[in-house]
Design an enzyme around this catalytic site. Structure first.
Site, PDB file in Angstrom:
ATOM      1  N   ARG A 125       6.545   7.046 -24.273  1.00  0.00           N
ATOM      2  CA  ARG A 125       5.964   6.560 -25.530  1.00  0.00           C
ATOM      3  C   ARG A 125       6.567   7.256 -26.746  1.00  0.00           C
ATOM      4  NH1 ARG A 125      -0.366   5.363 -24.646  1.00  0.00           N
ATOM      5  NH2 ARG A 125       0.112   4.104 -26.464  1.00  0.00           N
ATOM      6  N   GLN A 168       8.733  12.501 -24.314  1.00  0.00           N
ATOM      7  CA  GLN A 168       8.365  12.100 -22.955  1.00  0.00           C
ATOM      8  C   GLN A 168       9.596  11.672 -22.156  1.00  0.00           C
ATOM      9  OE1 GLN A 168       5.235   9.154 -23.039  1.00  0.00           O
ATOM     10  NE2 GLN A 168       3.670  10.641 -23.627  1.00  0.00           N
ATOM     11  N   TRP A 187       6.322  -0.980 -20.786  1.00  0.00           N
ATOM     12  CA  TRP A 187       4.926  -1.442 -20.686  1.00  0.00           C
ATOM     13  C   TRP A 187       4.040  -0.688 -21.671  1.00  0.00           C
ATOM     14  CZ3 TRP A 187       1.679  -0.848 -15.513  1.00  0.00           C
ATOM     15  CH2 TRP A 187       0.417  -1.404 -15.692  1.00  0.00           C
ATOM     16  N   GLN A 246      11.011  -6.298  -8.064  1.00  0.00           N
ATOM     17  CA  GLN A 246      10.388  -5.180  -8.768  1.00  0.00           C
ATOM     18  C   GLN A 246       8.966  -4.987  -8.241  1.00  0.00           C
ATOM     19  OE1 GLN A 246       8.865  -4.015 -13.241  1.00  0.00           O
ATOM     20  NE2 GLN A 246      10.806  -5.118 -13.086  1.00  0.00           N
ATOM     21  N   ASP A 272      13.728  -2.210 -19.066  1.00  0.00           N
ATOM     22  CA  ASP A 272      12.877  -3.223 -18.446  1.00  0.00           C
ATOM     23  C   ASP A 272      11.674  -3.485 -19.342  1.00  0.00           C
ATOM     24  OD1 ASP A 272      12.126  -4.758 -15.813  1.00  0.00           O
ATOM     25  OD2 ASP A 272      10.304  -3.734 -16.469  1.00  0.00           O
ATOM     26  N   ARG A 322      -6.134   2.228 -17.940  1.00  0.00           N
ATOM     27  CA  ARG A 322      -6.277   3.238 -16.894  1.00  0.00           C
ATOM     28  C   ARG A 322      -7.693   3.795 -16.776  1.00  0.00           C
ATOM     29  NH1 ARG A 322      -1.552   7.231 -18.636  1.00  0.00           N
ATOM     30  NH2 ARG A 322      -2.492   6.719 -20.651  1.00  0.00           N
ATOM     31  N   TYR A 371       3.929  -7.664 -22.307  1.00  0.00           N
ATOM     32  CA  TYR A 371       3.649  -6.297 -22.744  1.00  0.00           C
ATOM     33  C   TYR A 371       3.385  -6.282 -24.249  1.00  0.00           C
ATOM     34  CZ  TYR A 371       5.725  -4.782 -18.271  1.00  0.00           C
ATOM     35  OH  TYR A 371       6.028  -4.597 -16.938  1.00  0.00           O
ATOM     36  N   GLY A 380       8.640   5.093 -17.954  1.00  0.00           N
ATOM     37  CA  GLY A 380       8.193   4.818 -19.313  1.00  0.00           C
ATOM     38  C   GLY A 380       8.236   6.062 -20.179  1.00  0.00           C
ATOM     39  N   TYR A 421       8.501   0.198 -10.050  1.00  0.00           N
ATOM     40  CA  TYR A 421       7.754   0.653 -11.220  1.00  0.00           C
ATOM     41  C   TYR A 421       6.611   1.580 -10.813  1.00  0.00           C
ATOM     42  CZ  TYR A 421       4.181  -3.098 -10.449  1.00  0.00           C
ATOM     43  OH  TYR A 421       3.198  -3.921  -9.941  1.00  0.00           O
TER      44      TYR A 421
END
Length: 319
Positions: free
Chosen positions: A286, A290, A21, A178, A56, A232, A61, A284, A206
């Site tokens: 990026r 991470q 995502w 999900q 996924d 966010r 996205y 996730g 998720y």
């Protein structure tokens, strides 16, 4: 990394799967801000190198961009991971997103996803949202047709209620659900998870780190400086008064993790994996760093004592 069978399928998936995502970038309604594409590809490659055997993603996205990045990353891999993607959210030339479960739309989305992902068949094709509700049956029937034609191997749903899953089951089996799930988002525990258990429906959850809030990397300054195209910034979990309370929880997770050489994010993920009905968790990343910061959750078992300590804190702070 440990594996579990996903519902009624023959797929043995690792406890952790890579979620794409965030790497879709910004410039759409639910983007996470600017994203370096090379960093994204390296994050996917690193996740698979470290043992994750499924990715996924979703057509929406980055409005197709995340799928393109997944396709680029996987194309060079000799050992291919399972690829899961989703349909039901479409966009127009103005980048406005809307919902459609019409048969023709579902098929067009599938064909476009196959091209972006550079694959002949999608391992798990999921209905992203049950919207419009009245078109669930039409959309699910078309997904079953795609499965019978071999364009997708298994079909699943996302963000469905028990009643909506019952309607889908009347047409064709559901491989997986999900839903969102974390220690601060637990609505599925009462009815949905028991229903999935009773009907042999796999569950891949998720946002176990609540979109980064429980990762250990979030601060008040960072939350206050989200880019305009980071969804966010409008989420109440990243705003006061919940922000300060959430960061206190993160500090506890950090303390628990320190006992085992694990990060706060790994503790949050391990907490979600404690539920016996949860098959796997989407995490996730990026960039490769991470990914490396959470990969340990795939082998970390949270003790009953540590879980109780976390539960007591939540009961007190979020009463």
């Amino acid at each position: 990394m440990l594996k579990r069978r996903l519902g009624n399928t023959d797929m043995e998936i690792t406890l952790l799967g890579f979620g794409s995502w965030a790497i879709g970038g910004g410039n759409w309604a639910y983007g996470w801000g600017a994203q370096n594409d090379q960093d994204a590809v390296e994050a996917i490659v690193r996740a698979v190198d470290l043992g994750m055997n499924w990715i996924d993603t979703a057509a929406v996205y980055g409005l197709g961009h995340a799928e393109e990045l997944v396709g680029r990353a996987v194309a060079s891999m000799q050992e291919k991971p399972f690829i899961f993607t989703k349909c039901a959210l479409v966009w127009d030339e103005t980048r406005s997103v809307s919902s459609s479960l019409k048969a023709g739309s579902v098929r067009r989305e599938c064909e476009a996803s196959l091209q972006r992902l550079q694959v002949n068949a999608i391992d798990l094709y999921q209905m992203h949202w049950p919207d419009p509700d009245e078109d669930i049956e039409e959309g699910w029937l078309e997904m079953a047709k795609l499965q019978s034609e071999g364009l997708v191997r298994h079909i699943g749903v996302s963000n469905f209620t028990v009643a909506q899953m019952q309607r889908a089951l009347a047409i064709a089996p559901i491989a997986s659900l999900q839903p969102p799930y974390s220690m601060l988002r637990r609505a599925i525990e009462k009815e949905i998870l028991p229903f999935c258990f009773d009907n042999n429906i796999g569950v891949i959850v998720y946002s176990p780190m609540l979109s980064g809030m429980l990762s250990g990397a979030m601060t008040k300054d960072r939350a206050a400086s989200f880019a305009k195209d980071d969804w966010r910034r409008n989420n109440r979990e990243f705003q006061e008064p919940r922000l300060s309370r959430n960061l206190e929880l993160v500090e506890l997770l950090r303390q628990v993790g320190a006992l085992y050489g694990r990060s706060a994010g790994e503790v949050a993920i391990a907490w979600a994996l404690r539920h016996p009905v949860v098959t796997g968790v989407i995490v996730g990343g990026r960039n490769a760093l991470q990914v490396e910061g959470v990969i340990g959750a795939g082998e970390f078992l949270l003790s009953d004592e540590d879980a109780s300590r976390i539960e007591s804190f939540i009961a007190t702070m979020y009463a």
